[in-house]
Design an enzyme around this catalytic site. Structure first.
Site, PDB file in Angstrom:
ATOM      1  CD  GLU A   1      46.906   5.475 -25.778  1.00 49.59           C
ATOM      2  OE1 GLU A   1      46.115   5.846 -26.649  1.00 49.59           O
ATOM      3  OE2 GLU A   1      48.055   5.966 -25.693  1.00 49.59           O
TER       4      GLU A   1
ATOM      5  CG  ASP B   1      51.642   3.777 -21.972  1.00 45.12           C
ATOM      6  OD1 ASP B   1      50.497   4.163 -21.640  1.00 45.12           O
ATOM      7  OD2 ASP B   1      51.904   3.370 -23.123  1.00 45.12           O
TER       8      ASP B   1
END
Ligand code: BES
Ligand code: ZN
Length: 455
Positions: free
Chosen positions: A153, A88
């Site tokens: 994250e 991400d």
């Protein structure tokens, strides 16, 4: 090893092109509009893992974004290394400040510009390519590997935490390797042995039931924006110390030895200040810049909202005002405990003339690794071979929330072998990654697997 190095050198161009394919996928985790892109990115990674010969490749759906895992466990009797990364990325805004589009990787002067290039696709992908090199050249790896690549994250790794708890047996490893940190500087391979943690809060102060004419009502009621400003300014004193009672109670103080080591690193404060565009550096009294960002806790407003923010002037007492406030934490502070202390203190600072609500966002605990860990020593030797330079040992001010969880659940400290540079604009416009560091990262990763097998 020479054969592996040759393969990596010969395939350098293809590896870059494959990285660029990943960078084209706008896998922004904090925005529900990108849900399909997150899934596409997870599938692309799974395909890549299968293509390079990993086994048990799987995309695990979660309440949020999928987690991708794969493994190669054919090195009987050899140690197992778990490699973690995150696919991400942060949102691209402000879009108008990008010199080339954020999701069209563009190479300028040996750097690839794209959102997610250094944080973290270009970093974790080094391990994909090192593994691929072994499996193509030798049809085996020197050690066993397990890969865990997550998609949350940047939003706190909530779902990965549960995943690790559930799969703690199958994720068991002797070493955990992460590349998601910057090096100290160009040409300075670095091993990071400490990260700060995070507690992120949102405070809303509410006053009148609607915006009021500030001429008719100004003076008769408390102004929520003024109150919020007063609360915020009371949270840090003139010496740069956070005023929340007990805030520093659990902080492990820096040792003289560590202060000496920090001081021996070549930080050019004048150049640092100039590069950041500030008229002067500022922070907690009694500490150097590196000490302040690596080993001291801080409290910062990330954003402040409320009232009239349009063009020109409009005379109102706003109905409410809001601020997003985060605290970076250092070993041994606890994110939940700090969040509780914040809530209690802010409530106490708030006058009875307004109402206040405090919300907790994601957090994470800080991390400190023992430097004598054999994995960290092996990583040091690997970096020396990959970069042809002795590595330096550093700490970092950023957070990787799952690192503390790995330590707690799997009982192993993470080895933070980062290939970024401090000026690569992570989370900012014009994020980039140096392609030479990408290449040397692949070499270092390949050497690391070899070093672990031999140690
Ligand atoms: N790669 C960073 C972590 C990092 C940044 C380590 C700088 C060392 C120096 C990571 O992707 C990140 O941005 N983490 C967030 C975590 C947060 C959203 C819970 C951070 O530090 O803000
Ligand atoms: Zn990040």
């Amino acid at each position: 090893m020479q054969e592996i190095r040759n393969f990596i050198a010969q395939n350098r161009g293809r590896f870059e092109q494959e990285l660029f394919e990943l960078l084209r996928i706008p896998s922004v985790s904090n925005n529900p509009d990108h849900k399909a892109d997150m899934e596409q990115c997870a599938r692309a990674l799974a395909q890549g893992m299968e293509g390079m010969g990993l086994k048990k490749v799987s995309v695990h759906p979660t309440k949020g974004h999928p987690i991708v895992t794969g493994e190669w466990m054919g090195a009987e009797g050899k140690p197992t290394v778990l490699i973690y990364g995150h696919y991400d990325v942060q949102p691209e805004d402000p879009i108008e400040e990008w010199e080339s589009p954020p999701f069209e990787p563009t190479v300028r002067e040996g750097q690839v510009y794209a959102r997610g290039s250094v944080d973290d696709k270009g970093q974790f992908y080094t391990h994909f390519k090192a593994i691929e090199a072994y499996l193509r050249v030798k049809h085996s790896l020197p050690v066993n590997v397990k890969l865990v690549i997550e998609g949350e994250e940047e939003i706190g790794s909530e779902n990965l935490r549960g995943f690790i708890k559930i799969h703690r047996e199958s994720l068991k490893a002797d070493y955990i390797l992460i590349s998601d940190t910057p090096m100290f500087g160009r040409g300075m391979p670095s091993l990071c042995y400490g990260l700060r943690g995070l507690a992120y809060m949102e405070v809303e102060v509410k006053g009148p039931s609607r915006d009021l004419h500030s001429g008719s009502f100004g003076g008769a009621v408390a102004n929520p924006a003024n109150v919020l400003a007063r609360i915020i300014s009371a949270l840090v004193d003139d010496n740069g110390r956070v005023t929340i009672p007990g805030f520093y109670d659990d902080v492990i103080p820096l040792t003289d030895q560590e202060r000496k080591e920090f001081a021996s690193l070549p930080l050019d404060e004048a150049a640092y200040q100039k590069e950041l565009g500030v008229p002067s550096l500022s922070g907690e009294r009694g500490f150097t810049t590196l000490e302040r960002v690596w080993a001291r806790p801080t409290l910062d407003v990330n954003g402040i909202m409320g009232g009239f923010t349009g063009e020109g002037a409009k005379t109102i007492i706003p109905a409410s005002a809001k601020a997003k406030i985060s605290m970076r934490l250092v070993p041994n502070q606890d994110s939940d405990k700090i969040a509780e202390g914040f809530e209690a203190h802010v409530k106490k600072l708030c006058p009875p003339t307004v109402t206040i609500t405090i919300q907790r966002h994601h957090g994470g605990n800080p991390f400190l690794a023992p430097l004598d860990n054999p994995g960290i020593q092996a990583a040091g030797r690997a970096l020396e071979k990959g970069f042809e330079k002795r590595p330096v040992f550093i700490r970092e001010g950023g957070s990787i929330p799952i690192v503390a969880t790995f330590d707690e659940i799997l009982g192993k400290p993470c080895i933070l072998m980062g290939f970024g540079l401090p000026d690569e604009n992570s989370h900012a416009p014009n994020e980039k990654m140096d392609l030479d560091n990408f290449y040397r990262g692949i070499l270092s990763s390949a050497h690391f697997l070899q070093e672990l097998a031999e140690s």
